[in-house]
Write a protein that holds these residues in place. Structure first.
Motif, PDB file in Angstrom:
ATOM      1  N   ARG A  10      46.797  74.046  52.510  1.00 57.29           N
ATOM      2  CA  ARG A  10      46.212  73.033  53.869  1.00 57.29           C
ATOM      3  C   ARG A  10      47.652  73.220  54.835  1.00 57.29           C
ATOM      4  NH1 ARG A  10      43.150  69.828  56.138  1.00 57.29           N
ATOM      5  NH2 ARG A  10      44.288  67.892  57.253  1.00 57.29           N
ATOM      6  N   THR A  11      47.378  73.793  55.729  1.00 61.35           N
ATOM      7  CA  THR A  11      48.624  74.019  56.993  1.00 61.35           C
ATOM      8  C   THR A  11      48.923  72.703  57.485  1.00 61.35           C
ATOM      9  OG1 THR A  11      47.100  74.881  58.424  1.00 61.35           O
ATOM     10  CG2 THR A  11      48.457  76.257  57.086  1.00 61.35           C
ATOM     11  N   GLU A  27      48.819  82.333  54.482  1.00 61.12           N
ATOM     12  CA  GLU A  27      48.366  81.166  53.965  1.00 61.12           C
ATOM     13  C   GLU A  27      47.287  81.080  53.095  1.00 61.12           C
ATOM     14  OE1 GLU A  27      50.300  77.892  54.154  1.00 61.12           O
ATOM     15  OE2 GLU A  27      51.893  79.724  54.490  1.00 61.12           O
ATOM     16  N   ARG A  35      41.914  73.150  55.854  1.00 60.34           N
ATOM     17  CA  ARG A  35      43.152  73.828  55.820  1.00 60.34           C
ATOM     18  C   ARG A  35      44.218  73.832  56.900  1.00 60.34           C
ATOM     19  NH1 ARG A  35      42.390  78.688  51.875  1.00 60.34           N
ATOM     20  NH2 ARG A  35      40.560  78.254  50.774  1.00 60.34           N
ATOM     21  N   VAL A  36      43.566  73.781  58.188  1.00 48.76           N
ATOM     22  CA  VAL A  36      44.504  73.609  59.420  1.00 48.76           C
ATOM     23  C   VAL A  36      44.118  72.172  59.883  1.00 48.76           C
ATOM     24  CG1 VAL A  36      44.602  74.570  61.731  1.00 48.76           C
ATOM     25  CG2 VAL A  36      43.950  75.899  59.663  1.00 48.76           C
ATOM     26  N   LEU A  55      54.780  75.292  56.069  1.00 46.02           N
ATOM     27  CA  LEU A  55      53.151  75.672  55.936  1.00 46.02           C
ATOM     28  C   LEU A  55      52.762  75.340  54.375  1.00 46.02           C
ATOM     29  CD1 LEU A  55      52.817  78.768  58.276  1.00 46.02           C
ATOM     30  CD2 LEU A  55      52.548  76.514  58.856  1.00 46.02           C
ATOM     31  N   LEU A  82      51.463  74.614  64.028  1.00 50.35           N
ATOM     32  CA  LEU A  82      50.998  75.737  63.507  1.00 50.35           C
ATOM     33  C   LEU A  82      50.790  76.680  64.595  1.00 50.35           C
ATOM     34  CD1 LEU A  82      49.911  77.720  61.463  1.00 50.35           C
ATOM     35  CD2 LEU A  82      47.715  76.791  61.701  1.00 50.35           C
ATOM     36  N   VAL A  99      44.800  75.147  67.235  1.00 52.07           N
ATOM     37  CA  VAL A  99      44.493  76.068  66.413  1.00 52.07           C
ATOM     38  C   VAL A  99      42.947  75.964  66.280  1.00 52.07           C
ATOM     39  CG1 VAL A  99      44.675  77.359  64.431  1.00 52.07           C
ATOM     40  CG2 VAL A  99      46.706  76.487  65.730  1.00 52.07           C
ATOM     41  N   LEU A 103      47.332  82.859  59.531  1.00 51.38           N
ATOM     42  CA  LEU A 103      46.375  82.312  58.718  1.00 51.38           C
ATOM     43  C   LEU A 103      46.268  83.096  57.386  1.00 51.38           C
ATOM     44  CD1 LEU A 103      43.681  80.968  61.219  1.00 51.38           C
ATOM     45  CD2 LEU A 103      45.690  79.679  60.107  1.00 51.38           C
ATOM     46  N   ASP A 161      46.406  71.482  62.913  1.00 50.57           N
ATOM     47  CA  ASP A 161      46.760  71.507  64.264  1.00 50.57           C
ATOM     48  C   ASP A 161      45.757  71.751  65.172  1.00 50.57           C
ATOM     49  OD1 ASP A 161      47.636  72.439  66.941  1.00 50.57           O
ATOM     50  OD2 ASP A 161      49.494  73.662  65.867  1.00 50.57           O
TER      51      ASP A 161
END
Length: 412
Positions: free
Chosen positions: A47-48, A148, A208-209, A31, A53, A214, A145, A211
């Motif tokens: 940023r994942t 992160e 930031r995500v 992550l 995720l 999600v 989250l 996936d």
């Protein structure tokens, strides 16, 4: 979902929850991979980058912690009427199905239940209470989250963050005033939690995500709808207060304002949607106020509450229930509004004909101190007498106010 819960639960007390069984194979993901360039002098945004995720969210240890938190927080049920005490048994039957839906990206949250509570200063605050299952899932998402994101948020943000408190926010404000910044730009956002623009918020989440499951789930929670007076209405804006995700998403959006203030070199402190910016003159304060109104409106589609926001002396404004004395070495004091509410609450808790001091100290005072003295490090009850005596309303009020003043006096 209501029909599901009617299934015979016989023998489930001896079973483990589905996610408390054998060791799961954890997805290969990091992550911490990848960061965006630093923004406005703050830390780099996390940023994942992993497309897995959601797999991290449904890992056993994360779910066990989420269940513990939801059960510990208790709270009222949502639209399906399921109570927190029923959650474990429900998950024993249906977690595998829920997990599959989450991993496929097909899970659909239920609407939130509308609840209105009175605001201390008048009016009502609208809450949206999710079902306990949705609270559990939101909590699991939030935990991953938050780990992160939190380290990338501004140091000036104190609300709804691990290891940060309202005490720290007030102390920071006092520090600025002591340094000679004796004018405060007090910004209150108008119905913030009801007015958040979904597209703007989701664009910040998407930074930031990566996936898509999600992202789809968070959007689904924002659009889940509200049950009010027997009817479900769509939610096209806002992040309903009442669920675990709302504070984190709000901090994510308002972090952009924090970074802008840092970029402009301002001294400020923010607790949730309450922001205080400290400057040296009223003229500078007026410029800052106008600039932030334009920024918030244009960039985040948020409106400043004209009635509650102002430029003034810290001694004339309140922040999280506190005000400050005038002159050098400003000290904290209970704001007049908070004291009035305190006295009003004491009167509400006092019945005609007198009330036992021991009884007030043990129950009533505990309630009012939580509401009015939330920023005090300690608010000690008066020691009950060996033989509790009946006190009239005025005497109880004096004793309560004295206790509050003694506790406040110990804060430098």
């Amino acid at each position: 979902m209501g029909a599901r819960r009617q299934k015979n639960q016989e023998g489930l007390g001896q079973q483990k929850l589905a996610f408390e069984g054998e060791e799961e194979v954890k997805p290969r993901t990091n992550l911490r991979e990848g960061t965006e360039a630093p923004i406005a002098g703050g830390k780099a945004e996390s940023r994942t980058t992993s497309e897995q995720l959601m797999d991290v969210i449904v890992e056993r240890e994360n779910l066990k912690e989420a269940l513990k938190r939801v059960k510990g927080n208790k709270g009222a049920g949502g639209v399906d009427g399921m109570g927190v005490e029923e959650l474990s048994d429900y998950l024993k039957d249906y977690w595998k199905q829920l997990r599959e839906e989450l991993l496929r990206g097909t899970y659909k949250p239920q609407p939130v239940r509308r609840v209105e509570i009175e605001k201390p200063g008048g009016g009502v605050r609208k809450l949206g209470i999710p079902t306990v299952v949705d609270r559990f899932i939101q909590q699991a998402v939030m935990q991953v989250l938050q780990k992160e994101w939190d380290g990338t948020f501004s140091e000036h943000s104190c609300g709804f963050r691990p290891g940060r408190t309202a005490h720290q926010a007030v102390a920071k404000a006092q520090e600025y005033i002591s340094a000679g910044y004796e004018v405060v730009v007090d910004i209150d956002l108008e119905k913030f939690f009801d007015r958040v623009n979904h597209d703007i918020l989701m664009s910040r989440v998407a930074r930031r995500v990566s996936d898509k499951r999600v992202l789809k789930l968070i959007r689904a929670y924002l659009n889940a709808g509200v049950l009010e007076d027997g009817l479900v209405s769509a939610t096209e804006e806002g992040t309903p207060q009442g669920g675990p995700l709302s504070p984190l998403l709000s901090n994510l959006l308002l972090d952009e304002m924090d970074k802008e203030l840092e970029k402009r070199g301002h001294l400020f402190v923010r607790y949730a949607d309450d922001s205080n910016i400290y400057v040296r003159s009223e003229r500078a304060g007026e410029r800052v106020m106008e600039g932030m109104k334009k920024y918030l409106s244009k960039r985040l589609k948020l409106k400043v509450n004209e009635q509650k926001s102002a430029v003034g002396k810290p001694s004339e404004r309140k922040f999280l229930g506190f005000s400050f004395t005038k002159g050098e070495g400003p000290r904290r004091k209970i704001s007049e509004e908070s004291e009035k509410r305190f006295k009003k609450r004491v009167r509400e808790l006092t019945r005609r004909g007198g009330r036992s001091l021991q009884r007030v100290s043990g129950s009533g005072l505990g309630k009012i101190r939580a509401r009015v003295g939330r920023l005090l490090r300690e608010l000690r009850d008066k020691e009950p007498t060996a033989r509790p005596r009946l006190l009239d309303e005025a005497t109880i009020e004096v004793l309560c106010v004295e206790a509050m003043e003694e506790a406040a006096a110990t804060i430098p």
